[in-house]
Motif scaffolding. Sequence first.
Motif: not given
Length: 882
Positions: A603-607, A630-641
């Motif tokens: 989600l961050l690759q183009d910004d 690691a917990l934060v990254v898992q949170e950001l990787n959720k499908e609904e994010v």
Amino acid sequence: MPRGLRSLFQKGFHRHGSAKDREGAKEQEQDGCDVRTVTTGRFPASRERKDATHVSAASIDISRPIPVSEPTSPKGIPTATSTSTPRLPAAPPTDSSDIELSADADGATAGLPVRLWDRAYNDLKQEEPELVDAYEKILSRQLEDGPGSAVPESQPNTIAQNNSDARRRQMAQLIYAGLDKTEREFKIKEGLGVAVDVVLSARSIISSAIQAVPQAALPWTGICVALEMLANPITATEANRNGIDYVVKRMNWYWSLSSSLFKHSDGHGSELSGVRRELENQFVDLYKAFLLYQVKSVCCYYRNRGLVFLRHMVKLDDWNDDLNAIRDAENLFHQDSKAFTAQQTNSYLEQLFRNQMSEKDQQCLRDLRLTDPRDDKIRIEQTKGGLLPDSYHWILDNSGFQRWRDRPESSLLWIKGDPGKGKTMLLCGIVDELERGIVASGQNHNLAYFFCQATDSRINNAIAVLRGLIHLLVRQQPSLLSHLRKKYDDAGKSLFEDTNAWVALSDTFGKMLESPDLKTTYLIIDALDECVADLPKLLDFIVHVSSDRVKWLLSSRNEPDIERKLRCDERRARLSLELKRNAEQVSRAVDAFIDDKLSKLELLQDDTVLKNRVRDILHKKANGTFLWVALVVQELNKEEVESWHILQIVEELPPDLDGMYDRMLNDIKRRERDSEFCRRILSTATVAYRPLHLAEIGGLSGLPEQVLKSMENVRRVVAKCGSFLTIRDDQLYLIHQSARDYLSERASTLLFPCGVAMTHHDIFIRSLHLMSNKLRRDMYSLGAPGCPIKNVRVPDPDPLAAVRYSCLYWVDHLYHSVSDTSTHRDDLLQDDRVVHTFLKTKYLYWLEALSLLRAMSEGVIAIRQLEGLLVSMKPQNGGKSD
């Protein structure tokens, strides 16, 4: 190496001259000299050869086939070179005995180096189709009209894609021709660069001089900016010419390396086939980087020169960065190839070791092995997302670590730190570095290690630690097995399992470590605080082992009991991760970990702006804690994010582990429809004695049938449990020991509303129910009851998959579900109640299942434990218990 490519590098290039030139050449051929043959020298050329006869690369006929014959360059014919044009180095001769033969694309027989080159080129063509197409159009034009000809936009691509041998020859020729084509331009820039450097070097002096003339300041600033922009094309051209020389030389070196590095092994090759494939893929990626540099260079050489000048002026082509990326890829490949070589060496040694061992020796080692710490290390690294070198490299420069590693008088180093500080991955990195050092230096040292995990009963006790260390130590120094065999020959497998196991193993291990022929030995134990059984005994053993050849490296949380036992002094040192100078290093390692994780967040690759803002927030909040990141990254990787959610999420996240766990638990509570399912799964996973398989967790946690009918349904319910759990190879793991502590303590009112004993009771009851429904005679359809267990192959699917855990641990859950004051204990153990009924109807089937699971010894222990419960029952109504 293919004959055509070898001919290219060793014969050199043909040139076309006048009839007089050809006549002179003919005369020289009669004297044994062939002017067409040029020895390719190393760049830069010697000044002594400045006036030597030069064969211009621009005069090469690329379309003309290079003869298969392979005459050597005669003495007396000078090397074709110049002071400014890099020379392609001669490729090493190919030893056909080192080549793995395979069919090439054009039907010819090709060697392993050829196949790797072709894979890289074809992959690059798929990944960079426009660039490679532009390169092939350039090549097409040179084949038609000769070197140096312009390439129009309408130029068709006429390259035969199935002639891999020609592709390699033509690339080398194009580089030669391109370098020669741009040589005059380079010399002009080189002279101009000297003048620019002189002016820029005097910039500070001139700037000071014109301060008194304000009206001259603005023009002078403009002149400086213009000169700096003018310097960019000059430095870019020089960087490319130096870079292309490096790239071609290194590619030739890797060409030779590939034959020996990836040669198939006999006997044990299948054991390393997966690692070999991964390393080969990495090798191809490195080849692609080399080819990309060469293709971009060729396109640059034949592109409109004004356009090239403008691109270099604004640094669109940064050759130094491209070359640095190649060198970084090389460094990574070198590290991994060393590890692969070490594994190959270990595999050879183990094969030799097995061949020399008697059957009794091999049986002793099989019985000793409870788990292989090498497999545990790989699993841990994979579960945590891989080992990042930047997360542990700082320890290698730490004076305390270096003192432990290098000085004989320093026998023990204890690394301590709070939860989530990366201690386990730090030790994984240290193990890798020690292994590389031992292999690279040829040291005759031993390295044994063990990773404790409180959530797994197989690796959370002192006896398991000794078994794991002895297992690895004996495999490296087989002569030490004699100390173990003395006791094993008398006791057999029970030596490692009965009530006296600690006494026998600690005595045996102590004698091994005091053996006069023991090599220098590194013994590493991670997470001592997760050794939940007999930790004081283990610490006493470590402290009392006195040998200059034994070095202990330990890690744990900041536990006072461990500190008191270790009694740190001159020989035994501690390294605290919270100490200021170490905390700063850990914080920098965490920052590198954050950068690595964000670089992979789609989600961050183009910004870039958003990525930088998120990075800054995480750097401030992480507090040197890998687990929090690691917990934060898992949170950001959720499908609904979504991308527009990310900034708000990271700003709202609490900057500590308990706060993160609170947030995760609250999210579960808000799932009205599935929160109860999540509660059951989390409570079951928390009290389980080992990580559960997806096939086991559903039935043990009491999920309804509509969920259990599909493994994918169970997986989806597990995914709703926040980040407390992670799945690896369909095995369920708690994310960290701190997560288990949190669930057992702060979340106990939610997970265990009736107490932990009731959860044990529920798992016990469900285990009996599952076994009663699943167990039957001849579960694996063997047909022959006397079939040796070593000949048994597990069916697919395994009919015991859902009850493996239940067969091994139902008595343990029964034991922890009852106590002397329990009101329902006697009900469970009375005649004709659940336990009695199960044993009457399924006892023999249970024993058969234990045998198939190779766990008869665990069954014996379970029966003794059950017998102990029966003996301790209080008589009811004045009667006697049976």
